[in-house]
Design a protein around this motif. Structure first.
Motif, PDB file in Angstrom:
ATOM      1  N   ALA A   1      34.878  38.818  35.966  1.00 39.86           N
ATOM      2  CA  ALA A   1      33.677  38.516  35.190  1.00 39.86           C
ATOM      3  C   ALA A   1      33.953  38.651  33.696  1.00 39.86           C
ATOM      4  O   ALA A   1      33.500  37.827  32.886  1.00 39.86           O
ATOM      5  N   GLY A   2      34.721  39.675  33.318  1.00 35.60           N
ATOM      6  CA  GLY A   2      35.082  39.837  31.917  1.00 35.60           C
ATOM      7  C   GLY A   2      35.932  38.682  31.414  1.00 35.60           C
ATOM      8  O   GLY A   2      35.736  38.182  30.295  1.00 35.60           O
TER       9      GLY A   2
ATOM     10  N   VAL B   1      42.368  30.318  34.898  1.00 41.20           N
ATOM     11  CA  VAL B   1      43.120  30.565  36.125  1.00 41.20           C
ATOM     12  C   VAL B   1      44.498  31.130  35.809  1.00 41.20           C
ATOM     13  O   VAL B   1      44.974  32.059  36.473  1.00 41.20           O
ATOM     14  N   ARG B   2      45.161  30.589  34.782  1.00 35.58           N
ATOM     15  CA  ARG B   2      46.489  31.083  34.405  1.00 35.58           C
ATOM     16  C   ARG B   2      46.424  32.545  33.974  1.00 35.58           C
ATOM     17  O   ARG B   2      47.292  33.350  34.334  1.00 35.58           O
ATOM     18  N   GLU B   3      45.412  32.895  33.208  1.00 31.29           N
ATOM     19  CA  GLU B   3      45.260  34.294  32.778  1.00 31.29           C
ATOM     20  C   GLU B   3      45.116  35.210  33.985  1.00 31.29           C
ATOM     21  O   GLU B   3      45.700  36.292  34.033  1.00 31.29           O
ATOM     22  N   ARG B   4      44.340  34.779  34.951  1.00 35.03           N
ATOM     23  CA  ARG B   4      44.108  35.601  36.140  1.00 35.03           C
ATOM     24  C   ARG B   4      45.377  35.732  36.964  1.00 35.03           C
ATOM     25  O   ARG B   4      45.689  36.801  37.490  1.00 35.03           O
ATOM     26  N   GLU B   5      46.115  34.640  37.087  1.00 31.81           N
ATOM     27  CA  GLU B   5      47.352  34.683  37.862  1.00 31.81           C
ATOM     28  C   GLU B   5      48.407  35.542  37.163  1.00 31.81           C
ATOM     29  O   GLU B   5      49.201  36.209  37.826  1.00 31.81           O
TER      30      GLU B   5
ATOM     31  N   ALA C   1      26.910  35.325  52.529  1.00 34.50           N
ATOM     32  CA  ALA C   1      26.687  36.287  51.454  1.00 34.50           C
ATOM     33  C   ALA C   1      27.634  36.032  50.282  1.00 34.50           C
ATOM     34  O   ALA C   1      27.270  36.254  49.128  1.00 34.50           O
ATOM     35  N   ILE C   2      28.851  35.574  50.571  1.00 36.41           N
ATOM     36  CA  ILE C   2      29.800  35.259  49.502  1.00 36.41           C
ATOM     37  C   ILE C   2      29.233  34.159  48.612  1.00 36.41           C
ATOM     38  O   ILE C   2      29.282  34.236  47.383  1.00 36.41           O
ATOM     39  N   SER C   3      28.663  33.136  49.245  1.00 42.76           N
ATOM     40  CA  SER C   3      28.079  32.035  48.484  1.00 42.76           C
ATOM     41  C   SER C   3      26.945  32.528  47.595  1.00 42.76           C
ATOM     42  O   SER C   3      26.871  32.197  46.408  1.00 42.76           O
ATOM     43  N   GLY C   4      26.060  33.352  48.146  1.00 35.11           N
ATOM     44  CA  GLY C   4      24.956  33.875  47.358  1.00 35.11           C
ATOM     45  C   GLY C   4      25.410  34.805  46.256  1.00 35.11           C
ATOM     46  O   GLY C   4      24.882  34.780  45.133  1.00 35.11           O
ATOM     47  N   ALA C   5      26.426  35.635  46.559  1.00 36.54           N
ATOM     48  CA  ALA C   5      26.937  36.571  45.561  1.00 36.54           C
ATOM     49  C   ALA C   5      27.590  35.824  44.404  1.00 36.54           C
ATOM     50  O   ALA C   5      27.379  36.154  43.231  1.00 36.54           O
ATOM     51  N   TYR C   6      28.393  34.810  44.735  1.00 37.44           N
ATOM     52  CA  TYR C   6      29.057  34.039  43.684  1.00 37.44           C
ATOM     53  C   TYR C   6      28.034  33.354  42.781  1.00 37.44           C
ATOM     54  O   TYR C   6      28.129  33.423  41.547  1.00 37.44           O
ATOM     55  N   GLY C   7      27.054  32.715  43.387  1.00 44.66           N
ATOM     56  CA  GLY C   7      26.028  32.044  42.590  1.00 44.66           C
ATOM     57  C   GLY C   7      25.253  33.009  41.720  1.00 44.66           C
ATOM     58  O   GLY C   7      24.925  32.709  40.565  1.00 44.66           O
TER      59      GLY C   7
ATOM     60  N   SER D   1      39.262  32.276  43.825  1.00 47.51           N
ATOM     61  CA  SER D   1      39.750  33.586  43.442  1.00 47.51           C
ATOM     62  C   SER D   1      38.680  34.659  43.614  1.00 47.51           C
ATOM     63  O   SER D   1      38.925  35.722  44.197  1.00 47.51           O
ATOM     64  N   LEU D   2      37.465  34.382  43.117  1.00 44.55           N
ATOM     65  CA  LEU D   2      36.392  35.370  43.243  1.00 44.55           C
ATOM     66  C   LEU D   2      35.886  35.448  44.674  1.00 44.55           C
ATOM     67  O   LEU D   2      35.605  36.544  45.190  1.00 44.55           O
ATOM     68  N   ALA D   3      35.791  34.309  45.353  1.00 46.43           N
ATOM     69  CA  ALA D   3      35.332  34.312  46.748  1.00 46.43           C
ATOM     70  C   ALA D   3      36.278  35.120  47.631  1.00 46.43           C
ATOM     71  O   ALA D   3      35.838  35.842  48.540  1.00 46.43           O
ATOM     72  N   ALA D   4      37.580  35.037  47.366  1.00 49.99           N
ATOM     73  CA  ALA D   4      38.557  35.778  48.160  1.00 49.99           C
ATOM     74  C   ALA D   4      38.377  37.287  47.992  1.00 49.99           C
ATOM     75  O   ALA D   4      38.515  38.053  48.950  1.00 49.99           O
ATOM     76  N   VAL D   5      38.052  37.707  46.777  1.00 53.19           N
ATOM     77  CA  VAL D   5      37.812  39.137  46.532  1.00 53.19           C
ATOM     78  C   VAL D   5      36.597  39.600  47.337  1.00 53.19           C
ATOM     79  O   VAL D   5      36.623  40.663  47.973  1.00 53.19           O
ATOM     80  N   LEU D   6      35.538  38.817  47.317  1.00 49.64           N
ATOM     81  CA  LEU D   6      34.319  39.186  48.036  1.00 49.64           C
ATOM     82  C   LEU D   6      34.547  39.151  49.554  1.00 49.64           C
ATOM     83  O   LEU D   6      33.983  39.961  50.297  1.00 49.64           O
ATOM     84  N   HIS D   7      35.387  38.236  49.997  1.00 54.28           N
ATOM     85  CA  HIS D   7      35.729  38.171  51.422  1.00 54.28           C
ATOM     86  C   HIS D   7      36.488  39.418  51.858  1.00 54.28           C
ATOM     87  O   HIS D   7      36.198  40.018  52.893  1.00 54.28           O
ATOM     88  N   ARG D   8      37.459  39.815  51.032  1.00 55.56           N
ATOM     89  CA  ARG D   8      38.227  41.008  51.352  1.00 55.56           C
ATOM     90  C   ARG D   8      37.361  42.262  51.332  1.00 55.56           C
ATOM     91  O   ARG D   8      37.643  43.232  52.036  1.00 55.56           O
ATOM     92  N   ALA D   9      36.309  42.225  50.516  1.00 50.46           N
ATOM     93  CA  ALA D   9      35.416  43.380  50.439  1.00 50.46           C
ATOM     94  C   ALA D   9      34.612  43.556  51.714  1.00 50.46           C
ATOM     95  O   ALA D   9      34.132  44.656  52.003  1.00 50.46           O
ATOM     96  N   GLY D  10      34.460  42.462  52.476  1.00 46.22           N
ATOM     97  CA  GLY D  10      33.731  42.565  53.727  1.00 46.22           C
ATOM     98  C   GLY D  10      32.439  41.782  53.784  1.00 46.22           C
ATOM     99  O   GLY D  10      31.689  41.876  54.762  1.00 46.22           O
TER     100      GLY D  10
END
Length: 287
Positions: A125-126, A95-99, A172-178, A158-167
């Motif tokens: 993902a990387g 999380v610190r690296e991402r922030e 679908a966010i739950s399925g995409a994250y999993g 963090s990842l869910a927020a990106v997918l939410h902003r994508a639309g």
């Protein structure tokens, strides 16, 4: 080895996971010392990183700290509780690296970015891939009994927020994250095991492959006739390392993951475009 988290006392474990790090440095009576919950956990992570989870014990942690195992129980009540804390504390590093890379990530309510989401998913993902390679023992913690700590939730958010902003809609966010997480965990496990294999077996990866492939050519000289598609792939260079300096299986695992992730993201983009073309009317059940 599969390790199930959440085997400690629920109230105590959850309180430690969600504790205020500035005020909750010890959990038992007695005079203050130089030890702390965080120090015990960080030392346990060092043991797991360098020696593997099979070497983890309260005694092993105590020896690194110059203390007895019994002295640690004032801070962490059991090895089961320690594993929960290790898992979530390790995710704090991610999380610190991402922030540090994106210090001003917008909230779902204010963000409207639908263009750079794919690049951000690839970046996250990387980060997660390299995190698992640095701490391969984290892959041994089963997802069947999640730790439910704050840092893993911060990673999820963090990842869910990106997918939410994508639309993508919530389902679908739950399925995409999993889908992303399980694809990544499966492929990076292969890379982590490849790194560890030489230590366990005493045989370097290249030496193992050369010896086995040479024997395969001898015992199956009709391989191309029996497996024509695989032979065609071999002739076309499908199994060649693009970087000869990188270990073969690690590189293959990474490239396979990238292929799968690209396919997933293509599918997500199609759903986003379809939703936009229909004026945002999507079937929430279908995601």
């Amino acid at each position: 080895m599969v390790i199930y988290a959440g085997q400690g006392d629920p109230r105590r474990s959850m309180a430690l996971l969600w504790r205020d790090h500035e005020t909750a440095e010890r959990t038992g009576p007695g005079p203050k010392s130089q030890l702390s919950v965080d120090l015990v956990v960080e030392t346990a992570i060092e043991v797991a990183d360098t020696e593997g989870m099979q070497a983890l014990s309260m005694r092993a942690v105590g020896e690194r700290l110059g203390r007895t195992a019994m002295s640690l129980y004032t801070y962490v009540a059991s090895k089961n509780e320690l594993i929960d804390l290790m898992y979530d504390h390790a995710f704090a590093e991610l999380v610190r690296e991402r922030e540090d890379r994106s210090p001003s990530t917008p909230t779902p309510e204010t963000a409207t970015d639908k263009t750079g989401w794919r690049e951000e998913v690839l970046a996250q993902a990387g980060d997660l891939w390299h995190f698992y390679l640095r701490h391969p023992w984290v892959l041994e913690i089963s997802q069947a009994r999640p730790v439910l700590g704050p840092n893993e939730y911060r990673h999820y958010e963090s990842l869910a927020a990106v997918l939410h902003r994508a639309g993508l809609p919530p389902k679908a966010i739950s399925g995409a994250y999993g889908s992303i997480l399980n694809l990544l965990r499966g492929m990076v496990r292969t890379a982590a095991e490849a790194r560890h294999s030489a230590t366990v077996t005493g045989v370097p990866e290249d030496e193992w492959w050369y010896a086995r492939s040479a024997q395969l050519e001898e015992v199956a000289d009709d391989f191309a006739e029996r497996f024509p598609t695989l032979a065609l792939m071999t002739q076309s260079g499908a199994f060649d390392n693009t970087d000869p300096d990188e270990p073969y299986l690690e590189q293959e695992a990474w490239e396979s993951f990238q292929f799968g992730l690209d396919a997933l993201l293509d599918g997500m983009q199609h759903r986003i475009d379809t939703a936009a073309g229909s004026g945002g009317r999507t079937n929430q059940a279908d995601g």
